[in-house]
Write a protein that holds these residues in place. Structure first.
Motif, PDB file in Angstrom:
ATOM      1  N   SER A   1       0.847  -1.191   0.000  1.00 51.63           N
ATOM      2  CA  SER A   1       0.000   0.000   0.000  1.00 51.63           C
ATOM      3  C   SER A   1       0.884   1.244   0.000  1.00 51.63           C
ATOM      4  CB  SER A   1      -0.891   0.020   1.244  1.00 51.63           C
ATOM      5  OG  SER A   1      -1.739  -1.097   1.273  1.00 51.63           O
ATOM      6  N   GLY A   2       0.452   2.265  -0.724  1.00 51.55           N
ATOM      7  CA  GLY A   2       1.199   3.519  -0.757  1.00 51.55           C
ATOM      8  C   GLY A   2       2.440   3.487  -1.630  1.00 51.55           C
ATOM      9  N   SER A   3       2.529   2.509  -2.514  1.00 52.36           N
ATOM     10  CA  SER A   3       3.724   2.365  -3.348  1.00 52.36           C
ATOM     11  C   SER A   3       3.579   3.095  -4.676  1.00 52.36           C
ATOM     12  CB  SER A   3       3.998   0.885  -3.618  1.00 52.36           C
ATOM     13  OG  SER A   3       2.975   0.339  -4.455  1.00 52.36           O
ATOM     14  N   ILE A   4       4.727   3.284  -5.330  1.00 54.62           N
ATOM     15  CA  ILE A   4       4.772   3.850  -6.680  1.00 54.62           C
ATOM     16  C   ILE A   4       5.489   2.861  -7.582  1.00 54.62           C
ATOM     17  CG2 ILE A   4       5.572   5.747  -8.142  1.00 54.62           C
ATOM     18  CD1 ILE A   4       5.623   7.513  -5.624  1.00 54.62           C
ATOM     19  N   THR A   5       4.837   2.462  -8.657  1.00 57.96           N
ATOM     20  CA  THR A   5       5.436   1.612  -9.685  1.00 57.96           C
ATOM     21  C   THR A   5       5.674   2.477 -10.912  1.00 57.96           C
ATOM     22  OG1 THR A   5       4.460  -0.449  -8.874  1.00 57.96           O
ATOM     23  CG2 THR A   5       4.983  -0.339 -11.230  1.00 57.96           C
ATOM     24  N   THR A   6       6.895   2.470 -11.415  1.00 55.00           N
ATOM     25  CA  THR A   6       7.256   3.325 -12.543  1.00 55.00           C
ATOM     26  C   THR A   6       7.400   2.491 -13.810  1.00 55.00           C
ATOM     27  OG1 THR A   6       8.416   4.835 -11.049  1.00 55.00           O
ATOM     28  CG2 THR A   6       8.898   5.047 -13.402  1.00 55.00           C
ATOM     29  N   LEU A   7       6.659   2.888 -14.837  1.00 55.61           N
ATOM     30  CA  LEU A   7       6.630   2.201 -16.135  1.00 55.61           C
ATOM     31  C   LEU A   7       7.079   3.190 -17.202  1.00 55.61           C
ATOM     32  CD1 LEU A   7       3.043   0.714 -15.653  1.00 55.61           C
ATOM     33  CD2 LEU A   7       5.204  -0.396 -15.039  1.00 55.61           C
ATOM     34  N   ARG A   8       7.957   2.759 -18.109  1.00 53.25           N
ATOM     35  CA  ARG A   8       8.483   3.714 -19.091  1.00 53.25           C
ATOM     36  C   ARG A   8       8.630   3.057 -20.460  1.00 53.25           C
ATOM     37  NH1 ARG A   8      12.829   5.829 -16.298  1.00 53.25           N
ATOM     38  NH2 ARG A   8      11.327   7.325 -15.440  1.00 53.25           N
ATOM     39  N   GLU A   9       8.262   3.836 -21.485  1.00 53.71           N
ATOM     40  CA  GLU A   9       8.465   3.399 -22.879  1.00 53.71           C
ATOM     41  C   GLU A   9       9.425   4.377 -23.547  1.00 53.71           C
ATOM     42  OE1 GLU A   9       6.002   2.472 -27.029  1.00 53.71           O
ATOM     43  OE2 GLU A   9       4.952   3.285 -25.287  1.00 53.71           O
ATOM     44  N   ASP A  10      10.483   3.827 -24.145  1.00 49.15           N
ATOM     45  CA  ASP A  10      11.459   4.705 -24.791  1.00 49.15           C
ATOM     46  C   ASP A  10      11.041   5.014 -26.224  1.00 49.15           C
ATOM     47  OD1 ASP A  10      13.231   3.051 -26.888  1.00 49.15           O
ATOM     48  OD2 ASP A  10      12.743   1.738 -25.200  1.00 49.15           O
ATOM     49  N   ASP A  11      11.578   6.112 -26.754  1.00 50.17           N
ATOM     50  CA  ASP A  11      11.192   6.589 -28.086  1.00 50.17           C
ATOM     51  C   ASP A  11      11.925   5.890 -29.214  1.00 50.17           C
ATOM     52  OD1 ASP A  11       9.372   8.426 -27.120  1.00 50.17           O
ATOM     53  OD2 ASP A  11      10.840  10.044 -26.974  1.00 50.17           O
ATOM     54  N   PHE A  12      12.977   5.147 -28.902  1.00 50.58           N
ATOM     55  CA  PHE A  12      13.792   4.522 -29.950  1.00 50.58           C
ATOM     56  C   PHE A  12      13.357   3.084 -30.224  1.00 50.58           C
ATOM     57  CE2 PHE A  12      17.640   2.445 -31.633  1.00 50.58           C
ATOM     58  CZ  PHE A  12      17.914   3.284 -32.710  1.00 50.58           C
ATOM     59  N   PHE A  13      13.465   2.227 -29.207  1.00 52.25           N
ATOM     60  CA  PHE A  13      13.062   0.824 -29.367  1.00 52.25           C
ATOM     61  C   PHE A  13      11.569   0.625 -29.100  1.00 52.25           C
ATOM     62  CE2 PHE A  13      17.597   0.383 -28.268  1.00 52.25           C
ATOM     63  CZ  PHE A  13      18.028  -0.391 -29.341  1.00 52.25           C
ATOM     64  N   HIS A  14      10.961   1.580 -28.389  1.00 49.73           N
ATOM     65  CA  HIS A  14       9.565   1.463 -27.949  1.00 49.73           C
ATOM     66  C   HIS A  14       9.361   0.228 -27.069  1.00 49.73           C
ATOM     67  CE1 HIS A  14       8.369   4.864 -30.399  1.00 49.73           C
ATOM     68  NE2 HIS A  14       9.085   4.347 -31.377  1.00 49.73           N
ATOM     69  N   ASN A  15      10.403  -0.075 -26.299  1.00 46.74           N
ATOM     70  CA  ASN A  15      10.270  -1.124 -25.300  1.00 46.74           C
ATOM     71  C   ASN A  15       9.516  -0.582 -24.095  1.00 46.74           C
ATOM     72  OD1 ASN A  15      11.749  -3.062 -26.710  1.00 46.74           O
ATOM     73  ND2 ASN A  15      13.696  -2.273 -25.930  1.00 46.74           N
ATOM     74  N   ARG A  16       8.714  -1.422 -23.495  1.00 44.82           N
ATOM     75  CA  ARG A  16       7.950  -1.025 -22.317  1.00 44.82           C
ATOM     76  C   ARG A  16       8.610  -1.624 -21.078  1.00 44.82           C
ATOM     77  NH1 ARG A  16       1.514  -0.736 -23.734  1.00 44.82           N
ATOM     78  NH2 ARG A  16       1.700   0.892 -25.333  1.00 44.82           N
ATOM     79  N   GLN A  17       9.227  -0.767 -20.312  1.00 42.98           N
ATOM     80  CA  GLN A  17       9.993  -1.196 -19.147  1.00 42.98           C
ATOM     81  C   GLN A  17       9.153  -1.125 -17.871  1.00 42.98           C
ATOM     82  OE1 GLN A  17      13.606   1.241 -18.879  1.00 42.98           O
ATOM     83  NE2 GLN A  17      13.188   1.896 -20.969  1.00 42.98           N
ATOM     84  N   VAL A  18       9.436  -2.029 -16.957  1.00 40.61           N
ATOM     85  CA  VAL A  18       8.978  -1.899 -15.580  1.00 40.61           C
ATOM     86  C   VAL A  18      10.210  -1.412 -14.818  1.00 40.61           C
ATOM     87  CG1 VAL A  18       7.992  -3.044 -13.557  1.00 40.61           C
ATOM     88  CG2 VAL A  18       7.291  -3.746 -15.872  1.00 40.61           C
TER      89      VAL A  18
END
Length: 213
Positions: free
Chosen positions: A181-198
């Motif tokens: 509870s109260g956590s932050i999960t950061t998800l990111r997609e880069d503009d070059f490979f368009h990989n979706r990272q956790v």
């Protein structure tokens, strides 16, 4: 580059009362409200000043209260979406946890898990739960904003992450991305490979610093 910050609401009354959450409309405790302010501050340090930010939240009171702290700091208005709610436990919602535990039928280790009937009247199946979160995520991701904050619930976070990495719904029967509870999960997609990272899952360092203070 797109970054999503998926927030699980902090301590709510159903946690301390020992009752089932789900769609039971519990509220944040005083400790939860303090944690929500810490979440907002942590997000403020991660998102560049002047960047466009969109804020989405489950419409239940505990997530709305969390989103309000974030909204104040970023001067944005939360977009409420009931599809981001926790799983509905039907008639068990708001009842003592032990009431649910006596009736709950766990899913099988193998075989049908998504449509499994847990033995509680009115409870959502995992399939229904997953589909509504996926639908909400589809709409959020069609928007071009580079920084999006999603305030949801601990259970629903699994489907936020699964949707992000494009896991087919038929494959989520065994999936579980658990976070405190109260956590932050950061998800990111880069503009070059368009990989979706956790980038991070269930980060609570901001809560540790708040307690230390």
């Amino acid at each position: 580059m797109r970054t999503i910050y998926a927030v699980t609401h902090p301590e709510a009354t159903h946690h301390v009362e020992g009752v089932v959450g789900g769609w039971h409309d519990s509220r944040l405790t005083p400790a939860g409200l303090s944690a929500a302010a810490s979440i907002a501050q942590a997000l403020r340090t991660q998102i560049p000043d002047g960047a466009e930010v969109e804020l989405f939240s489950s419409d239940l009171r505990r997530t709305r209260q969390t989103a309000e702290k974030v909204a104040e700091l970023f001067d944005v208005e939360a977009i409420l979406d009931r599809r981001l709610r926790e799983k509905s436990y039907g008639e068990a919602g708001g009842r003592p946890q032990e009431w649910l535990d006596r009736r709950f039928v766990p899913p099988p280790a193998v075989g049908e898990r998504l449509e499994h009937d847990e033995g509680v009247e009115g409870a959502e199946t995992k399939a229904v739960w997953a589909r509504r979160i996926y639908a909400a995520m589809d709409e959020i991701l069609r928007r071009p904003c580079e920084h999006q904050i999603i305030v949801t619930h601990g259970g629903s976070l699994t489907f936020v992450v699964a949707s992000w990495i494009k896991m087919p719904i038929e494959s989520v029967g065994h999936a579980s991305f658990r976070a405190p509870s109260g956590s932050i999960t950061t998800l990111r997609e880069d503009d070059f490979f368009h990989n979706r990272q956790v980038v991070s899952l269930g980060d609570t360092r901001h809560l540790d610093s708040a307690e230390a203070g």
